[in-house]
Write a protein that holds these residues in place. Structure first.
Motif, PDB file in Angstrom:
ATOM      1  N   GLN A 173       0.885  -1.258   0.008  1.00 55.45           N
ATOM      2  CA  GLN A 173       0.080   0.085   0.120  1.00 55.45           C
ATOM      3  C   GLN A 173       1.063   1.428   0.040  1.00 55.45           C
ATOM      4  O   GLN A 173       0.553   2.287  -0.624  1.00 55.45           O
ATOM      5  N   TRP A 174       1.901   1.320   0.621  1.00 56.88           N
ATOM      6  CA  TRP A 174       2.715   2.288   0.502  1.00 56.88           C
ATOM      7  C   TRP A 174       3.463   2.376  -0.756  1.00 56.88           C
ATOM      8  O   TRP A 174       3.464   3.688  -1.243  1.00 56.88           O
ATOM      9  N   GLY A 175       3.718   1.378  -1.218  1.00 59.34           N
ATOM     10  CA  GLY A 175       4.234   1.542  -2.573  1.00 59.34           C
ATOM     11  C   GLY A 175       3.287   1.979  -3.558  1.00 59.34           C
ATOM     12  O   GLY A 175       3.510   2.623  -4.777  1.00 59.34           O
ATOM     13  N   GLU A 176       2.004   1.593  -3.734  1.00 57.43           N
ATOM     14  CA  GLU A 176       1.098   2.023  -4.449  1.00 57.43           C
ATOM     15  C   GLU A 176       0.728   3.557  -4.312  1.00 57.43           C
ATOM     16  O   GLU A 176       0.586   4.336  -5.225  1.00 57.43           O
ATOM     17  N   GLY A 177       0.949   4.074  -3.095  1.00 60.04           N
ATOM     18  CA  GLY A 177       0.645   5.362  -2.898  1.00 60.04           C
ATOM     19  C   GLY A 177       1.829   6.416  -3.318  1.00 60.04           C
ATOM     20  O   GLY A 177       1.616   7.540  -3.408  1.00 60.04           O
ATOM     21  N   HIS A 178       2.945   5.715  -3.029  1.00 61.62           N
ATOM     22  CA  HIS A 178       4.071   6.573  -3.311  1.00 61.62           C
ATOM     23  C   HIS A 178       5.138   6.332  -4.503  1.00 61.62           C
ATOM     24  O   HIS A 178       5.943   7.133  -4.826  1.00 61.62           O
ATOM     25  N   PHE A 237       4.203   4.857  -7.829  1.00 58.70           N
ATOM     26  CA  PHE A 237       3.508   4.722  -8.908  1.00 58.70           C
ATOM     27  C   PHE A 237       2.983   6.151  -9.624  1.00 58.70           C
ATOM     28  O   PHE A 237       2.511   6.884  -8.678  1.00 58.70           O
ATOM     29  N   ALA A 238       3.059   6.623 -10.777  1.00 53.50           N
ATOM     30  CA  ALA A 238       2.335   7.673 -11.207  1.00 53.50           C
ATOM     31  C   ALA A 238       0.951   7.487 -11.329  1.00 53.50           C
ATOM     32  O   ALA A 238       0.560   6.451 -11.397  1.00 53.50           O
ATOM     33  N   GLU A 239       0.182   8.536 -11.325  1.00 47.39           N
ATOM     34  CA  GLU A 239      -1.140   8.649 -11.389  1.00 47.39           C
ATOM     35  C   GLU A 239      -1.671   7.548 -12.731  1.00 47.39           C
ATOM     36  O   GLU A 239      -1.190   8.017 -13.585  1.00 47.39           O
ATOM     37  N   GLU A 249      -0.607   4.816 -13.522  1.00 47.20           N
ATOM     38  CA  GLU A 249       0.103   3.609 -13.945  1.00 47.20           C
ATOM     39  C   GLU A 249      -0.253   2.416 -13.409  1.00 47.20           C
ATOM     40  O   GLU A 249      -0.463   2.078 -12.404  1.00 47.20           O
ATOM     41  N   PRO A 250      -0.343   1.439 -14.618  1.00 41.27           N
ATOM     42  CA  PRO A 250      -0.891  -0.055 -13.961  1.00 41.27           C
ATOM     43  C   PRO A 250       0.025  -0.555 -12.778  1.00 41.27           C
ATOM     44  O   PRO A 250       1.162  -0.392 -12.934  1.00 41.27           O
ATOM     45  N   HIS A 251      -0.700  -1.353 -11.919  1.00 41.94           N
ATOM     46  CA  HIS A 251       0.144  -2.184 -11.038  1.00 41.94           C
ATOM     47  C   HIS A 251      -0.598  -3.254 -10.393  1.00 41.94           C
ATOM     48  O   HIS A 251      -1.812  -3.406 -10.645  1.00 41.94           O
ATOM     49  N   SER A 252      -0.106  -4.360  -9.946  1.00 38.12           N
ATOM     50  CA  SER A 252      -0.593  -5.418  -9.565  1.00 38.12           C
ATOM     51  C   SER A 252      -1.480  -4.866  -8.248  1.00 38.12           C
ATOM     52  O   SER A 252      -1.365  -3.826  -7.707  1.00 38.12           O
ATOM     53  N   VAL A 253      -2.757  -5.614  -8.126  1.00 37.64           N
ATOM     54  CA  VAL A 253      -3.732  -5.236  -7.047  1.00 37.64           C
ATOM     55  C   VAL A 253      -4.068  -6.504  -6.227  1.00 37.64           C
ATOM     56  O   VAL A 253      -4.197  -7.350  -6.560  1.00 37.64           O
ATOM     57  N   LEU A 254      -4.055  -6.054  -4.859  1.00 35.74           N
ATOM     58  CA  LEU A 254      -4.550  -7.139  -3.827  1.00 35.74           C
ATOM     59  C   LEU A 254      -5.815  -7.180  -3.583  1.00 35.74           C
ATOM     60  O   LEU A 254      -6.371  -5.988  -3.210  1.00 35.74           O
TER      61      LEU A 254
END
Length: 157
Positions: A100-105, A107-109, A111-116
Motif C-alpha cells: 500500500q505504501w508502494g501504491e501510494g508513493h 506509481f504515477a497517477e 500507472e498500472p500495477h498489481s492489486v491485492l
C-alpha cells in the motif's frame, strides 16, 4: 557505523530484530512469492531472477528463523517445497503495508500495477491503519516508544 548483525539479533528494539530476519529485499520478496503460491526452488528462482546461491542462502535463513518450512512436494515427487509457518503468515500485514505504501508513493497517477483483492467479492483490500486500544486511528504523532530502562534491567547504561 551501523549495528553489527549480532547487535541486531539481540537488540532491545523489535524493529531491529525483525529487520535482522526479513530486512533484505530478497527475503521479503521470497515470502511474498510463497504467499502467492510459489513453493519450489525453481519457481522462486524464475520469478525473482535470483542467482541460485543467493536464493539458497535466503531460503536457508528463512527456514532457520522459522519463517518458512520445508515439506515434501504436494505432487508426491522427491522434491520438497517451501511453505509459510505461523511466524511467516504473520508477515502478511507487513507485506500489505509495504504494498500500500508502494501504491501510494511509487506509481504515477494511472500507472498500472498489481492489486491485492479479497477472495470474496474481488474488492481491493482496505487500507491498513494502526489503531489504538479503543479502535481509533493512531499515527506517529500520538504514539511513542518506551525504551528499555537500563536501570531497571541492571544492564549498563
Amino acid at each position: 557505523m551501523g549495528a553489527s548483525k549480532e547487535a541486531l539479533a539481540t537488540a532491545e528494539c523489535p524493529v531491529a530484530r525483525a529487520v535482522d530476519v526479513v530486512g533484505d529485499r530478497w527475503s521479503l520478496l521470497i515470502v511474498r512469492d510463497v504467499f502467492d503460491g510459489l513453493c519450489r526452488f525453481g519457481e522462486l528462482q524464475r520469478n525473482l531472477g535470483l542467482s541460485r546461491n543467493i536464493l539458497t542462502e535466503r531460503l536457508r535463513t528463512l527456514v532457520a528463523q522459522g519463517v518458512l518450512e520445508t515439506r515434501p512436494a504436494a505432487d508426491g515427487t522427491a522434491y520438497h517445497e517451501y511453505g509459510l509457518t505461523e511466524k511467516g503468515t504473520d508477515l502478511f500485514a507487513i507485506l500489505v503495508a509495504l504494498r500500500q505504501w508502494g501504491e501510494g508513493h511509487l506509481f504515477a497517477e494511472g500507472e498500472p500495477h498489481s492489486v491485492l483483492l479479497e477472495v470474496d467479492g474481488d474488492r481491493p483490500v482496505g487500507k491498513l491503519e494502526p489503531r489504538d486500544a479503543d479502535g481509533r486511528p493512531i499515527t506517529y504523532r500520538n504514539a511513542y516508544v518506551r525504551k528499555v530502562s537500563h536501570e531497571s534491567t541492571g544492564a549498563p547504561g
